[in-house]
Design a protein around this motif. Structure first.
Motif, PDB file in Angstrom:
ATOM      1  N   SER A 185      15.367   4.032  -4.158  1.00 37.98           N
ATOM      2  CA  SER A 185      15.685   4.979  -2.971  1.00 37.98           C
ATOM      3  C   SER A 185      14.825   4.610  -1.882  1.00 37.98           C
ATOM      4  O   SER A 185      14.958   4.664  -1.157  1.00 37.98           O
ATOM      5  N   LEU A 186      13.429   4.480  -2.271  1.00 42.57           N
ATOM      6  CA  LEU A 186      12.434   3.806  -1.370  1.00 42.57           C
ATOM      7  C   LEU A 186      12.782   2.783  -0.539  1.00 42.57           C
ATOM      8  O   LEU A 186      12.888   2.509   0.930  1.00 42.57           O
ATOM      9  N   THR A 187      13.400   1.752  -1.167  1.00 42.02           N
ATOM     10  CA  THR A 187      13.895   0.481  -0.541  1.00 42.02           C
ATOM     11  C   THR A 187      14.836   0.711   0.562  1.00 42.02           C
ATOM     12  O   THR A 187      14.761   0.389   1.618  1.00 42.02           O
ATOM     13  N   PHE A 188      15.930   1.693   0.002  1.00 36.13           N
ATOM     14  CA  PHE A 188      16.917   1.817   0.875  1.00 36.13           C
ATOM     15  C   PHE A 188      16.579   2.652   2.096  1.00 36.13           C
ATOM     16  O   PHE A 188      17.153   2.650   3.070  1.00 36.13           O
ATOM     17  N   THR A 189      15.676   3.698   1.672  1.00 33.67           N
ATOM     18  CA  THR A 189      15.280   4.417   2.865  1.00 33.67           C
ATOM     19  C   THR A 189      14.304   3.643   3.895  1.00 33.67           C
ATOM     20  O   THR A 189      14.576   3.970   5.199  1.00 33.67           O
ATOM     21  N   ILE A 190      13.524   2.839   3.349  1.00 35.71           N
ATOM     22  CA  ILE A 190      12.730   2.009   4.647  1.00 35.71           C
ATOM     23  C   ILE A 190      13.839   1.061   5.273  1.00 35.71           C
ATOM     24  O   ILE A 190      13.636   0.948   6.742  1.00 35.71           O
ATOM     25  N   LEU A 191      14.818   0.677   4.410  1.00 35.13           N
ATOM     26  CA  LEU A 191      15.752  -0.134   5.306  1.00 35.13           C
ATOM     27  C   LEU A 191      16.775   0.526   6.299  1.00 35.13           C
ATOM     28  O   LEU A 191      16.759   0.151   7.313  1.00 35.13           O
ATOM     29  N   GLY A 192      17.060   1.731   5.905  1.00 38.03           N
ATOM     30  CA  GLY A 192      17.555   2.568   6.900  1.00 38.03           C
ATOM     31  C   GLY A 192      16.848   3.088   7.911  1.00 38.03           C
ATOM     32  O   GLY A 192      17.221   3.015   9.201  1.00 38.03           O
ATOM     33  N   LEU A 193      15.706   3.467   7.703  1.00 39.81           N
ATOM     34  CA  LEU A 193      14.783   3.880   8.932  1.00 39.81           C
ATOM     35  C   LEU A 193      14.454   2.514   9.769  1.00 39.81           C
ATOM     36  O   LEU A 193      14.466   2.626  11.168  1.00 39.81           O
ATOM     37  N   SER A 194      14.299   1.422   9.453  1.00 38.74           N
ATOM     38  CA  SER A 194      13.992   0.014   9.970  1.00 38.74           C
ATOM     39  C   SER A 194      15.316  -0.225  11.025  1.00 38.74           C
ATOM     40  O   SER A 194      14.902  -0.658  12.220  1.00 38.74           O
ATOM     41  N   ILE A 195      16.406  -0.131  10.290  1.00 38.67           N
ATOM     42  CA  ILE A 195      17.649  -0.330  11.005  1.00 38.67           C
ATOM     43  C   ILE A 195      17.656   0.776  12.253  1.00 38.67           C
ATOM     44  O   ILE A 195      18.082   0.401  13.545  1.00 38.67           O
ATOM     45  N   HIS A 196      17.557   2.041  12.001  1.00 35.94           N
ATOM     46  CA  HIS A 196      17.705   3.004  12.994  1.00 35.94           C
ATOM     47  C   HIS A 196      16.839   2.772  14.183  1.00 35.94           C
ATOM     48  O   HIS A 196      16.975   3.291  15.016  1.00 35.94           O
TER      49      HIS A 196
END
Length: 126
Positions: free
Chosen positions: A22-33
């Motif tokens: 979950s942390l991996t995908f959260t960081i990915l989403g925030l960095s893209i955003h």
């Protein structure tokens, strides 16, 4: 049959695995955003590299989580005297190895942090 402490340890490990994915995908989403391109070509490259590493880490983490039930079923079947080859179990154990998942996650985070820090660092130096 596993004892109470072993069951508790497995439960905590399972929760940690879910948290890490979950942390991996959260960081990915925030960095893209929050990404901003065009400031520095090197920064853009590290940003994209970080995204790629985080995507790979997340996908590998999901594959690992999908392989764990098959591995546990194989262990259980083998303990009851079932015909499960040692090679099949080793193959499943290799699929559930966590080293690559964590290294890709860490490399992705470092790459995104580096991408975000390059431009401000360049401004500070000059």
């Amino acid at each position: 049959m596993p004892d109470m402490l072993e069951t508790k340890a497995m439960d905590i490990q399972e929760k940690f695995e879910l948290y890490a994915i979950s942390l991996t995908f959260t960081i990915l989403g925030l960095s893209i955003h929050t990404a901003e391109f065009g400031n520095c070509p090197a920064s853009d490259l590290f940003e994209l590299l970080g995204w790629l590493l985080l995507i790979l880490s997340g996908v590998i983490g999901l594959q690992r989580m999908a392989a764990v039930p098959a591995l546990l079923r194989s262990y259980s079947l083998r303990q009851r005297g079932g015909a499960v080859s040692k090679d099949a179990i080793l193959k499943l154990e290799k699929k559930t190895s966590s080293r690559l998942f964590y290294w890709l996650m860490v490399a992705g985070i470092v790459s995104v942090v580096l991408a975000r820090a390059l431009h401000p660092l360049y401004i500070l130096i000059n």
